[in-house]
Write a protein that holds these residues in place. Structure first.
Motif, PDB file in Angstrom:
ATOM      1  N   ASP A 197      41.066  37.544  41.709  1.00 11.03           N
ATOM      2  CA  ASP A 197      40.488  38.510  40.780  1.00 11.03           C
ATOM      3  C   ASP A 197      39.723  37.817  39.647  1.00 11.03           C
ATOM      4  O   ASP A 197      38.605  38.206  39.301  1.00 11.03           O
ATOM      5  N   ARG A 198      40.306  36.777  39.061  1.00 11.21           N
ATOM      6  CA  ARG A 198      39.638  36.099  37.946  1.00 11.21           C
ATOM      7  C   ARG A 198      38.334  35.443  38.402  1.00 11.21           C
ATOM      8  O   ARG A 198      37.314  35.518  37.723  1.00 11.21           O
ATOM      9  N   ARG A 257      35.727  38.101  39.003  1.00  9.64           N
ATOM     10  CA  ARG A 257      35.230  38.721  37.765  1.00  9.64           C
ATOM     11  C   ARG A 257      34.086  37.922  37.161  1.00  9.64           C
ATOM     12  O   ARG A 257      33.190  38.493  36.520  1.00  9.64           O
ATOM     13  N   SER A 258      34.105  36.616  37.363  1.00  4.73           N
ATOM     14  CA  SER A 258      32.978  35.813  36.885  1.00  4.73           C
ATOM     15  C   SER A 258      31.714  36.116  37.677  1.00  4.73           C
ATOM     16  O   SER A 258      30.605  35.790  37.243  1.00  4.73           O
ATOM     17  N   GLN A 304      35.590  42.762  40.860  1.00  4.12           N
ATOM     18  CA  GLN A 304      37.025  42.689  40.662  1.00  4.12           C
ATOM     19  C   GLN A 304      37.697  42.417  41.997  1.00  4.12           C
ATOM     20  O   GLN A 304      37.091  42.523  43.050  1.00  4.12           O
ATOM     21  N   GLU A 353      28.890  46.517  41.310  1.00  5.39           N
ATOM     22  CA  GLU A 353      29.733  45.841  42.301  1.00  5.39           C
ATOM     23  C   GLU A 353      29.176  46.031  43.701  1.00  5.39           C
ATOM     24  O   GLU A 353      29.140  45.093  44.510  1.00  5.39           O
ATOM     25  N   GLY A 385      26.109  38.477  38.499  1.00  2.00           N
ATOM     26  CA  GLY A 385      27.059  39.094  37.579  1.00  2.00           C
ATOM     27  C   GLY A 385      26.558  39.098  36.151  1.00  2.00           C
ATOM     28  O   GLY A 385      26.939  39.975  35.357  1.00  2.00           O
ATOM     29  N   LYS A 387      29.163  47.607  34.273  1.00  4.93           N
ATOM     30  CA  LYS A 387      30.511  47.216  33.878  1.00  4.93           C
ATOM     31  C   LYS A 387      31.348  46.865  35.103  1.00  4.93           C
ATOM     32  O   LYS A 387      30.953  47.097  36.247  1.00  4.93           O
ATOM     33  N   ILE A 388      32.518  46.285  34.831  1.00  3.02           N
ATOM     34  CA  ILE A 388      33.496  45.985  35.872  1.00  3.02           C
ATOM     35  C   ILE A 388      34.760  46.763  35.537  1.00  3.02           C
ATOM     36  O   ILE A 388      35.350  46.555  34.472  1.00  3.02           O
ATOM     37  N   MET A 409      41.064  46.321  38.106  1.00  5.03           N
ATOM     38  CA  MET A 409      41.436  46.289  39.516  1.00  5.03           C
ATOM     39  C   MET A 409      42.643  47.193  39.751  1.00  5.03           C
ATOM     40  O   MET A 409      43.674  47.064  39.098  1.00  5.03           O
TER      41      MET A 409
END
Length: 587
Positions: free
Chosen positions: A330-331, A334-335, A339, A368, A420, A426-427, A430
């Motif tokens: 996930d991390r 996100r970059s 997600q 996304e 990204g 936006k994101i 999750m």
């Protein structure tokens, strides 16, 4: 789903059949129940007008034919997602009975859908699954008391062991209505429904504190960076070893001998009875003979790797590992403006880009969706293209094969990070359910592998036929030489490939693996192998992928992605050739 996206109606129900809707939350074991209860006449498809898949099947029990429809898993009937809309539409089409599967380890959450289904006038039978796991976790459920609370039959089952399934069939035949009944739920929970759920749970469920099992601890470890990342790396290495090593072994032991020693000689001998040497003979069984390559390329070169990849994919899906991988990454995602839940369509891209792009409909934001679709088109090779890469590089240079995988992953991360940052939007947080870590059911996973492999072989044949026929015509008529001379500065000058490699650029538009397979017929250096592979990796998506991009995002986005992939393919392949040639000359 795989590269095809068929939209078909449910299996027709005769007057003497019982139509049963198999419903429940995601990951409650519905697919295992379906696999155990059905035998023949199994159909996997998309619900008409959607990309949401379902499976239908028929079984006969005590002289009664039962038509079972595995409805997409859903948490409620609130019509907030495509899966919920399909479930509501199937209820509206009517059924003789609803078979609702409940997860014994998450009863409270499952009862929300159960109480909504109870609002329908369709008879319902409940089956509480995973009772063996619940017992290990110290959970006990009084199914008799639960039946009184729900005012419907409640049967305990352990689907993976076939326990309780005969009793389920008995109850289905006994409870089903005589006439087809339909239901159009509004999806709104009854007033104070969650209070009612809590009251039911207090009456029927008891929890005893127990030490977590090794499988539970392993499932938890997979969610943490340590040791989750080493476990993920180990899974990747095992998968790669199985697909590459196992595929090479299958080819050497079975597929190549059968193809080259039996099938191809028989085809050539048969054609020779009717056609003499000449243009038609060469088109049929020559260097790029349609009848030869139609067998050799998909059957002897790609199928072994496709088959083993689908084994790996099915095991990761049915074991519950895929959502854990999503949490773990996930991390990182996100970059890239994503997600963790998007790991599912991204991983699906390694099977086929078409369902992966369609799967972006489940994403919560347009940003996304656009990022995933672009990454799948640009840097993720589909299963058939991966098989072609392994066939090309596996015996010539394992180093280049590994380097190709590194380039693919590196491009995925770099392109994702760039998009990204430059794509507005936006994101969302999750929201991803983590199911129990399970050993997949042998029958269910076997059926899934068989359906996917069969669908690949069926779907690939027509585009492969046109691609190979085009290759044969270009080679035999001299059109390839003319085309190769026209783009020689690009192919031979900038990228350092032989002129005949231009054939791969033409065929790669039709199907992605056709951008790789013609390279098998050429005597390439190690550097040329790498350059040709990079071109094929980044090159324009095939026609099917372009079609779904156009349908989902419009012509502007589809053209943008095509231009991006072509530019990337030629630029990076040429850059690798120029730098590689310089280094080779220096050393």
């Amino acid at each position: 789903m795989d590269c095809h996206s068929q939209e078909e109606l449910l299996l027709p129900v005769r007057a003497d059949e019982i139509r049963v809707l198999l419903m429940g939350n995601p990951n409650v074991g519905k697919s295992v129940v379906f696999s155990k209860l059905t035998n023949k006449e199994v159909l996997s498809a998309n619900y008409t007008g959607t990309t949401v898949g379902f499976t239908s099947g028929k079984t006969e029990y005590r002289g009664q034919v039962i038509s079972l429809i595995d409805v997409p898993g859903t948490y409620s009937l609130e019509s907030t997602s495509p899966a919920e809309e399909v479930a509501i539409n199937m209820l509206g089409e009517g059924a003789h009975l609803i078979l609702c599967v409940l997860d014994g380890t998450n009863l409270e959450r499952n009862l929300n859908l159960a109480l909504q289904l109870k609002q329908c006038d369709i008879p319902i039978v409940f089956a509480v699954n995973f009772l063996d796991i619940a017992e290990r976790e110290g959970i006990s459920i009084d199914t008799t008391a639960l039946a009184r609370e729900l005012d419907a039959p409640v049967l305990p089952i352990i689907a993976i062991r076939n326990q309780g399934l005969q009793e389920v069939l008995d109850q289905v035949v006994k409870t089903a209505s005589i006439e087809l009944k339909s239901c159009k739920p509004d999806g709104k929970p009854q007033k104070e429904q969650w209070q009612e759920i809590s009251r039911i749970v207090d009456k029927v469920l008891r929890v005893e504190e127990r030490q977590p099992t090794f499988r539970q601890r392993l499932g938890d470890w997979m969610l943490r960076p340590m040791p989750g990342l080493p476990i993920a790396l180990l899974v990747l290495l095992v998968a790669l070893g199985l697909v590459v090593g196992g595929g090479k072994a299958l080819r050497a032991v079975f597929f190549l001998p059968v193809t080259h020693d039996l099938i191809v000689p028989a085809i050539k001998s048969f054609v020779a009875l009717f056609v003499t040497e000449g243009l038609l003979f060469n088109i049929l069984v020559g260097e790029y003979g349609v009848l030869v390559k139609m067998i050799e390329w998909p059957f002897a070169l790609i199928l072994p790797y496709i088959f083993l990849f689908y084994i790996v994919l099915a095991f990761m899906e049915d074991s519950g590992y895929m959502p854990r991988l999503g949490v773990l990454l996930d991390r990182t995602l996100r970059s890239m403006g994503l997600q963790g839940g998007n790991v599912v369509p991204l991983f699906m891209g390694y099977g086929c880009a078409v369902p992966a792009i369609l799967g972006t409909r489940a994403a919560t934001t347009y940003k996304e969706r656009l990022i995933v679709a672009t990454l799948v088109s640009l840097a993720i090779p589909c299963a058939s293209q991966t098989g072609a890469f392994v066939a090309l590089l596996g015996e010539r240079s394992i180093t280049v094969l590994i380097l190709m995988l590194i380039i693919s992953f590196g491009a995925l991360v770099v392109a994702g990070n760039i998009m990204g940052r430059i794509i507005p939007g936006k994101i969302d947080p999750m929201l991803l359910e983590i199911p129990n870590l399970l050993l997949p059911d042998r029958k269910a996973i076997t059926r899934k592998i068989w359906l996917r492999t069969k669908n690949f072989m069926v779907d690939a044949q027509l585009p492969l036929f046109f691609g190979i026929a085009l290759a044969a015509l270009m080679v035999e008529t001299g059109a390839l030489e003319v085309f190769g001379e026209y783009i020689k500065p690009l192919v031979s000058g900038w990228m350092g490939l032989p002129p005949e490699a231009s054939l791969a650029l033409v065929l790669g538009i039709i199907r992605r693996e056709l951008g790789v397979l013609p390279l098998l017929e050429m005597d390439l250096t190690t550097l040329q192998l790498l350059v040709g592979s990079v071109v094929a990796l980044f090159y324009v998506p095939c026609l099917a992928v372009f079609g779904v991009l156009f349908k989902e995002f419009g012509v502007k986005v589809a053209v943008y992605i095509v231009v991006l992939t072509i530019t990337s393919a030629f630029f990076f392949a040429g850059l690798i050739n120029q730098v590689g040639s310089l280094l080779l000359g220096f050393f």
